[in-house]
Motif scaffolding. Structure first.
Motif, mmCIF file in Angstrom:
data_model
loop_
_atom_site.group_PDB
_atom_site.id
_atom_site.type_symbol
_atom_site.label_atom_id
_atom_site.label_comp_id
_atom_site.label_asym_id
_atom_site.label_seq_id
_atom_site.Cartn_x
_atom_site.Cartn_y
_atom_site.Cartn_z
ATOM 1 N N GLU A 137 -7.082 5.897 -6.311
ATOM 2 C CA GLU A 137 -7.383 6.316 -7.674
ATOM 3 C C GLU A 137 -7.136 7.804 -7.791
ATOM 4 O OE1 GLU A 137 -10.965 4.973 -10.095
ATOM 5 O OE2 GLU A 137 -11.518 7.032 -9.523
ATOM 6 N N ASP B 246 -9.514 3.828 -0.418
ATOM 7 C CA ASP B 246 -9.906 2.806 0.542
ATOM 8 C C ASP B 246 -8.593 2.249 1.089
ATOM 9 O OD1 ASP B 246 -10.985 0.741 2.014
ATOM 10 O OD2 ASP B 246 -11.932 -0.269 0.326
ATOM 11 N N ARG C 221 -6.320 -0.770 0.098
ATOM 12 C CA ARG C 221 -6.981 -1.460 -1.023
ATOM 13 C C ARG C 221 -7.011 -0.665 -2.325
ATOM 14 N NH1 ARG C 221 -9.224 -5.994 0.251
ATOM 15 N NH2 ARG C 221 -10.450 -6.094 -1.615
ATOM 16 N N VAL C 222 -7.523 0.571 -2.306
ATOM 17 C CA VAL C 222 -7.762 1.304 -3.551
ATOM 18 C C VAL C 222 -7.247 2.740 -3.443
ATOM 19 C CG1 VAL C 222 -9.517 2.174 -5.161
ATOM 20 C CG2 VAL C 222 -9.843 -0.045 -4.053
ATOM 21 N N ARG D 67 -5.708 4.008 -11.518
ATOM 22 C CA ARG D 67 -6.363 3.299 -10.412
ATOM 23 C C ARG D 67 -5.526 2.080 -10.017
ATOM 24 N NH1 ARG D 67 -11.581 2.974 -8.231
ATOM 25 N NH2 ARG D 67 -12.097 0.954 -7.332
ATOM 26 N N TRP E 195 0.803 -1.232 0.000
ATOM 27 C CA TRP E 195 0.000 0.000 0.000
ATOM 28 C C TRP E 195 0.838 1.285 0.000
ATOM 29 C CZ3 TRP E 195 -4.355 2.005 -1.323
ATOM 30 C CH2 TRP E 195 -4.793 3.199 -0.760
ATOM 31 N N HIS F 40 -5.759 -1.104 -7.445
ATOM 32 C CA HIS F 40 -6.693 -1.867 -6.617
ATOM 33 C C HIS F 40 -5.970 -3.122 -6.139
ATOM 34 C CE1 HIS F 40 -10.987 -3.419 -5.888
ATOM 35 N NE2 HIS F 40 -10.142 -4.214 -5.274
#
Length: 134
Positions: free
Chosen positions: A80, A74, A77-78, A90, A33, A92
């Motif tokens: 963008e 998120d 996780r995400v 993006r 991350w 993911h």
């Protein structure tokens, strides 16, 4: 576990080019991350983030790529980033076994500055950076 760039695909919709990759990474999501969501992490393999407000709606400036906003966030996780020129990047992350992560990546852009080869080289650097981390 070693990383791998398993899929790369591109298509064009009107004047927008869309690249997709599936990249298997040798570290758990929580360790991957920061490479996708912090200025230091992005600079290590992709490009310096001169501005990155790590929250939905935050400002982002990716050197040599563009300026825009964080349009999905998120944690773990995400991430963008939607750019003022209409581009979108993006990242993911998903779990991949007990010790790895799978990155599903999409880049939408106009013009010919980006390519599947350039992103493949960037992901090779990402894998190398993560394989060095202990």
């Amino acid at each position: 576990m070693t990383g791998s760039i398993e899929q790369g695909a591109s298509r064009t919709r009107g004047s927008t080019h869309i690249l997709h990759f599936l990249v298997r990474l040798p570290r758990p999501m929580e360790e991957v991350w920061p490479a996708l969501s912090t200025p230091t992490g992005l600079a290590a393999w992709f490009t310096p983030a001169d501005v990155l407000e790590a929250r939905l709606g935050g400002a982002v400036t990716l050197r040599d790529i563009g300026t825009g906003r964080v349009t999905a966030w998120d944690v773990d996780r995400v991430a963008e980033y939607t750019l003022e020129d209409g581009g979108r990047i993006r990242f993911h992350l998903e779990r991949d076994g007990d010790r790895g992560a799978a990155l599903r990546f999409t880049h939408e852009f106009r013009g010919g500055r980006e390519s599947e080869q350039r992103w493949r080289a960037r992901f090779e650097r990402l894998v190398a950076v993560l394989e060095q981390t202990d």
